[in-house]
Design an enzyme around this catalytic site. Structure first.
Site, mmCIF file in Angstrom:
data_model
loop_
_atom_site.group_PDB
_atom_site.id
_atom_site.type_symbol
_atom_site.label_atom_id
_atom_site.label_comp_id
_atom_site.label_asym_id
_atom_site.label_seq_id
_atom_site.Cartn_x
_atom_site.Cartn_y
_atom_site.Cartn_z
ATOM 1 N N HIS A 18 -9.931 -10.998 -13.087
ATOM 2 C CA HIS A 18 -8.828 -11.498 -12.249
ATOM 3 C C HIS A 18 -7.936 -12.438 -13.069
ATOM 4 O O HIS A 18 -6.712 -12.376 -13.003
ATOM 5 C CB HIS A 18 -9.363 -12.317 -11.062
ATOM 6 C CG HIS A 18 -10.138 -11.540 -10.044
ATOM 7 N ND1 HIS A 18 -11.362 -11.958 -9.566
ATOM 8 C CD2 HIS A 18 -9.851 -10.383 -9.389
ATOM 9 C CE1 HIS A 18 -11.796 -11.097 -8.652
ATOM 10 N NE2 HIS A 18 -10.913 -10.128 -8.537
ATOM 11 N N ARG B 17 -9.118 -0.922 -13.295
ATOM 12 C CA ARG B 17 -10.178 -0.852 -14.308
ATOM 13 C C ARG B 17 -10.508 0.580 -14.691
ATOM 14 O O ARG B 17 -10.970 0.823 -15.805
ATOM 15 C CB ARG B 17 -11.465 -1.528 -13.789
ATOM 16 C CG ARG B 17 -11.372 -3.030 -13.676
ATOM 17 C CD ARG B 17 -12.478 -3.568 -12.824
ATOM 18 N NE ARG B 17 -12.378 -3.037 -11.484
ATOM 19 C CZ ARG B 17 -13.081 -3.452 -10.438
ATOM 20 N NH1 ARG B 17 -13.967 -4.406 -10.589
ATOM 21 N NH2 ARG B 17 -12.920 -2.923 -9.247
ATOM 22 N N LYS C 2 -15.540 -9.700 7.149
ATOM 23 C CA LYS C 2 -16.242 -9.467 5.883
ATOM 24 C C LYS C 2 -17.102 -10.682 5.538
ATOM 25 O O LYS C 2 -16.600 -11.808 5.531
ATOM 26 C CB LYS C 2 -15.201 -9.215 4.780
ATOM 27 C CG LYS C 2 -15.809 -8.653 3.508
ATOM 28 C CD LYS C 2 -14.731 -8.166 2.554
ATOM 29 C CE LYS C 2 -15.291 -7.918 1.171
ATOM 30 N NZ LYS C 2 -14.259 -7.621 0.191
ATOM 31 N N SER D 219 -16.436 -8.977 -8.753
ATOM 32 C CA SER D 219 -17.078 -10.082 -8.015
ATOM 33 C C SER D 219 -18.453 -9.632 -7.528
ATOM 34 O O SER D 219 -19.413 -10.413 -7.524
ATOM 35 C CB SER D 219 -16.206 -10.488 -6.824
ATOM 36 O OG SER D 219 -14.942 -10.917 -7.268
HETATM 37 O O1 PNS Z 1 -10.259 -8.197 -3.925
HETATM 38 P P1 PNS Z 1 -9.951 -6.901 -3.270
HETATM 39 O O2 PNS Z 1 -11.000 -6.544 -2.277
HETATM 40 O O3 PNS Z 1 -9.668 -5.830 -4.251
HETATM 41 O O4 PNS Z 1 -8.580 -7.117 -2.441
HETATM 42 C C1 PNS Z 1 -8.074 -6.106 -1.618
HETATM 43 C C2 PNS Z 1 -6.887 -6.632 -0.795
HETATM 44 C C3 PNS Z 1 -7.199 -7.957 -0.140
HETATM 45 C C4 PNS Z 1 -5.696 -6.803 -1.691
HETATM 46 C C5 PNS Z 1 -6.588 -5.547 0.262
HETATM 47 O O5 PNS Z 1 -7.762 -5.197 0.928
HETATM 48 C C6 PNS Z 1 -5.556 -6.011 1.276
HETATM 49 O O6 PNS Z 1 -4.391 -6.106 0.977
HETATM 50 N N1 PNS Z 1 -6.021 -6.302 2.504
HETATM 51 C C7 PNS Z 1 -5.184 -6.757 3.583
HETATM 52 C C8 PNS Z 1 -4.959 -5.651 4.616
HETATM 53 C C9 PNS Z 1 -3.913 -4.682 4.090
HETATM 54 O O7 PNS Z 1 -2.765 -5.010 3.960
HETATM 55 N N2 PNS Z 1 -4.357 -3.469 3.707
HETATM 56 C C10 PNS Z 1 -3.455 -2.537 3.031
HETATM 57 C C11 PNS Z 1 -3.226 -1.320 3.837
HETATM 58 S S1 PNS Z 1 -4.582 -0.200 3.699
#
Ligand code: PNS
Length: 159
Positions: free
Chosen positions: A17, A90, A41, A128
């Site tokens: 990150h 990745r 979550k 993570s």
């Molecule tokens: O650390 P992560 O789990 O890769 O982060 C993912 C994140 C938080 C960027 C993604 O799940 C997100 O944007 N969640 C908010 C809900 C949303 O907008 N989803 C996108 C449409 S599917």
């Protein structure tokens, strides 16, 4: 002004990150690193803890702000006036899910451009989830995380 958002769970923030944040901070005037508040979550750290870890490791980066958001990233980006969403890639598995998310975000906010940054090769195995897995069994996590946050992780797994 070019403002970008790098959203994520950051539970906890990893060196992967951090690398994406450092590189994105050079590309935009302001980069907002935003922790997703997802009550459904189960996380190791609270949103407040994750924000404080990010603030600690990003304190020397003047154009990087730390925040949190609930709900849709596209809505949050609109609300704060961010035109770009940064995502790290990745591998091909990341690409498949990230590409779908990009398409959905594009429907939700047509002006939001997703910018993908390829992970550095030394970070492609980091996540993570892997940090937590190794920490659970007392393994070495020094190569995965910014060392400033190690005490907080160790504390969570203290017997
Ligand atoms: O650390 P992560 O789990 O890769 O982060 C993912 C994140 C938080 C960027 C993604 O799940 C997100 O944007 N969640 C908010 C809900 C949303 O907008 N989803 C996108 C449409 S599917």
């Amino acid at each position: 002004m070019r403002k970008a958002i790098y959203g994520g769970s950051f539970d906890p923030v990893t060196l992967g990150h951090l690398d994406i944040i450092r590189r994105a901070a050079k590309m935009f005037d302001v980069l907002v690193v935003a922790v997703l508040e997802n009550p459904n979550k189960k996380t190791l750290f609270t949103v407040a803890e994750r924000k404080s870890h990010l603030e600690l490791v990003l304190k020397d980066m003047p154009n990087v702000e730390v925040d949190s958001f609930e709900g849709l990233l596209a809505e949050y980006a609109k609300n704060i006036g961010a035109g770009f969403a940064v995502r790290g890639l990745r591998n091909a598995v990341d690409f498949a899910s990230e590409y779908q998310m990009h398409l959905i975000n594009r429907k939700l906010a047509e002006d939001l451009e997703t910018v993908f940054l390829a992970a550095d090769e030394e970070h492609i195995s980091l996540s993570s989830t892997n940090v937590k897995e190794v920490a659970t069994f007392g393994g070495d996590i020094d190569f995965m995380i910014p060392l400033e946050i190690k005490p907080y992780i160790t504390e969570k797994y203290k017997k």
